[in-house]
Design a protein around this motif. Structure first.
Motif, PDB file in Angstrom:
ATOM      1  N   GLU A 136       0.804  -1.223   0.000  1.00  0.00           N
ATOM      2  CA  GLU A 136       0.000   0.000   0.000  1.00  0.00           C
ATOM      3  C   GLU A 136       0.838   1.275   0.000  1.00  0.00           C
ATOM      4  OE1 GLU A 136      -2.584  -3.197   1.892  1.00  0.00           O
ATOM      5  OE2 GLU A 136      -0.479  -2.579   1.991  1.00  0.00           O
ATOM      6  N   LYS A 174     -13.202   4.514   4.150  1.00  0.00           N
ATOM      7  CA  LYS A 174     -12.551   3.211   4.024  1.00  0.00           C
ATOM      8  C   LYS A 174     -12.198   3.025   2.544  1.00  0.00           C
ATOM      9  CE  LYS A 174     -13.334   2.026   8.336  1.00  0.00           C
ATOM     10  NZ  LYS A 174     -12.250   1.767   9.313  1.00  0.00           N
ATOM     11  N   ALA A 176     -10.423   0.501  -0.250  1.00  0.00           N
ATOM     12  CA  ALA A 176      -9.886  -0.821  -0.583  1.00  0.00           C
ATOM     13  C   ALA A 176      -9.316  -0.792  -1.989  1.00  0.00           C
ATOM     14  CB  ALA A 176     -10.979  -1.882  -0.491  1.00  0.00           C
ATOM     15  N   LEU A 232     -13.428  -4.623   6.334  1.00  0.00           N
ATOM     16  CA  LEU A 232     -12.856  -3.280   6.313  1.00  0.00           C
ATOM     17  C   LEU A 232     -13.888  -2.248   6.750  1.00  0.00           C
ATOM     18  CD1 LEU A 232     -10.601  -1.282   5.683  1.00  0.00           C
ATOM     19  CD2 LEU A 232     -11.259  -1.383   3.264  1.00  0.00           C
ATOM     20  N   LEU A 239      -8.508   2.979  10.848  1.00  0.00           N
ATOM     21  CA  LEU A 239      -8.051   2.210   9.689  1.00  0.00           C
ATOM     22  C   LEU A 239      -8.797   2.720   8.457  1.00  0.00           C
ATOM     23  CD1 LEU A 239      -6.319  -0.096   8.534  1.00  0.00           C
ATOM     24  CD2 LEU A 239      -8.235  -1.634   8.957  1.00  0.00           C
ATOM     25  N   GLY A 241      -7.411   2.910   5.418  1.00  0.00           N
ATOM     26  CA  GLY A 241      -6.870   2.339   4.207  1.00  0.00           C
ATOM     27  C   GLY A 241      -5.862   3.306   3.624  1.00  0.00           C
ATOM     28  N   VAL A 243      -6.254  -0.374   1.750  1.00  0.00           N
ATOM     29  CA  VAL A 243      -5.942  -1.747   2.103  1.00  0.00           C
ATOM     30  C   VAL A 243      -6.047  -2.606   0.853  1.00  0.00           C
ATOM     31  CG1 VAL A 243      -6.605  -3.751   3.490  1.00  0.00           C
ATOM     32  CG2 VAL A 243      -6.803  -1.462   4.468  1.00  0.00           C
ATOM     33  N   LEU A 289      -1.187  -6.168   5.507  1.00  0.00           N
ATOM     34  CA  LEU A 289      -2.050  -5.267   6.289  1.00  0.00           C
ATOM     35  C   LEU A 289      -3.433  -5.871   6.493  1.00  0.00           C
ATOM     36  CD1 LEU A 289      -2.620  -2.572   7.656  1.00  0.00           C
ATOM     37  CD2 LEU A 289      -3.118  -1.586   5.401  1.00  0.00           C
ATOM     38  N   ALA A 290      -4.025  -6.428   5.435  1.00  0.00           N
ATOM     39  CA  ALA A 290      -5.353  -7.032   5.565  1.00  0.00           C
ATOM     40  C   ALA A 290      -5.332  -8.199   6.549  1.00  0.00           C
ATOM     41  CB  ALA A 290      -5.853  -7.494   4.201  1.00  0.00           C
TER      42      ALA A 290
END
Length: 318
Positions: A136, A174, A176, A232, A239, A241, A243, A289-290
């Motif tokens: 990331e 968030k 992704a 997520l 958090l 992201g 992600v 990370l995930a």
């Protein structure tokens, strides 16, 4: 098991009639939520959501996210954007507008409602990567004026907007980054490698491989990916992201073609064509990370996911 009524949310999913959006809506409905599906049906299909019509917790709005939308919801999933080269290069200006104006309109809605918003970004923000696998914190290697830039740069700008809205207005975001995903409800003519190979194999046509077939991709089954979305979205506010969500298993195009031929029983041959401009040579997510932050990793092996996808394509009546 459905959630209790007290925890039921009203959720907006843009691009909800698409491949991934419809699978996400199925999961949300299964949890007992109310869902508004907004889609202009440019690449989405009513076929993907027809089983939900008549359900009092489901509502469909034919709407283009390039225009503002006034609804009252508790959460927003922004998935609206053509995602395959065939579709996003058909009208590249519209593709960029969908990513950028769509992000602005949905972020404005989230700001007004003070609700959490999810952005479906993409591994394409990494371009043709010079770092492998992609983490990331890698900024990418993207051609800003190439034929893929409408999608790559549109999604990169959308990420910029999400983080600026977060920093400037405190919007709960968030983000992704989705790597190659496949499964039932993919459009058979979307130009993606999995759907291409399956369609060609079932029709007894040559499987077209661009370049020498040594380029790699990682393939995540749709159910696994949607589980990552939900984890997520339910994670702590800090958090934000981005992600990476994808399957770190890496396969060459030659290997994928062989697996499709084996599972379909097809006698099709492989045909090589020139590699398209700016086509990434390799793509593999680093999902450290995930794994750590979400406790998420894909579970469906490629052979199992391909078998389910092939079954869907066999029954597809166009």
């Amino acid at each position: 098991m459905a959630r209790l009524y007290e925890s039921r949310k009203r959720i907006l999913v843009t691009g909800g009639a698409g491949f991934l959006g419809s699978h996400l809506i199925d999961k949300l409905m299964g949890q007992g939520h109310e869902v508004i599906c907004a889609d202009n049906l440019f690449t989405g299909s009513k076929r993907n959501i027809e089983h939900l019509h008549g359900n009092p917790r489901f509502e469909f709005l034919r709407h283009d996210v390039c225009n503002p939308l006034k609804v009252e919801v508790d959460e927003i999933y922004n998935l609206a954007c053509p995602a395959s080269p065939v579709h996003y290069q058909y009208n590249p200006v519209l593709t960029t507008k969908t990513s950028v104006m769509g992000a602005l309109n949905m972020l404005g809605l989230a700001k007004r409602l003070r609700c959490r918003i999810f952005q479906a970004s993409t591994s394409e923000v990494y371009g043709d990567p010079e770092v492998h696998p992609q983490r990331e914190d890698y900024w990418g290697h993207v051609n800003p004026i190439g034929t893929r830039a409408c999608y790559d740069e549109g999604k990169r700008c959308a990420e910029t907007l999400f983080f600026d809205y977060h920093r400037q207005h405190g919007v709960d975001i968030k983000v992704a980054r989705i790597f190659n995903t496949y499964g039932p409800r993919m459009h058979p003519r979307d130009g993606r490698v999995v759907s291409n190979f399956i369609t060609q194999a079932l029709a007894g046509e040559d499987l077209t491989i661009y370049g020498d077939g040594s380029q790699t991709r990682s393939f995540c089954y749709c159910d696994d990916l949607v589980d990552g979305f939900l984890k997520l979205m339910d994670s702590p506010p800090e958090l934000t992201g981005p992600v990476n969500l994808g399957n770190p298993g890496e396969f060459t195009m030659i290997e994928l073609a062989g697996e499709v031929l084996r599972l379909t029983g097809s006698r099709s041959k492989v045909k090589h064509l020139p590699l398209p401009a700016d086509d990434p040579k390799q793509r593999q997510p680093d999902i450290t990370l995930a794994r750590k932050a979400l406790g998420w990793e894909p579970k469906v092996p490629l052979a199992d996911g391909l078998a389910r996808t092939i079954d869907h394509f066999r029954s597809f009546d166009d």
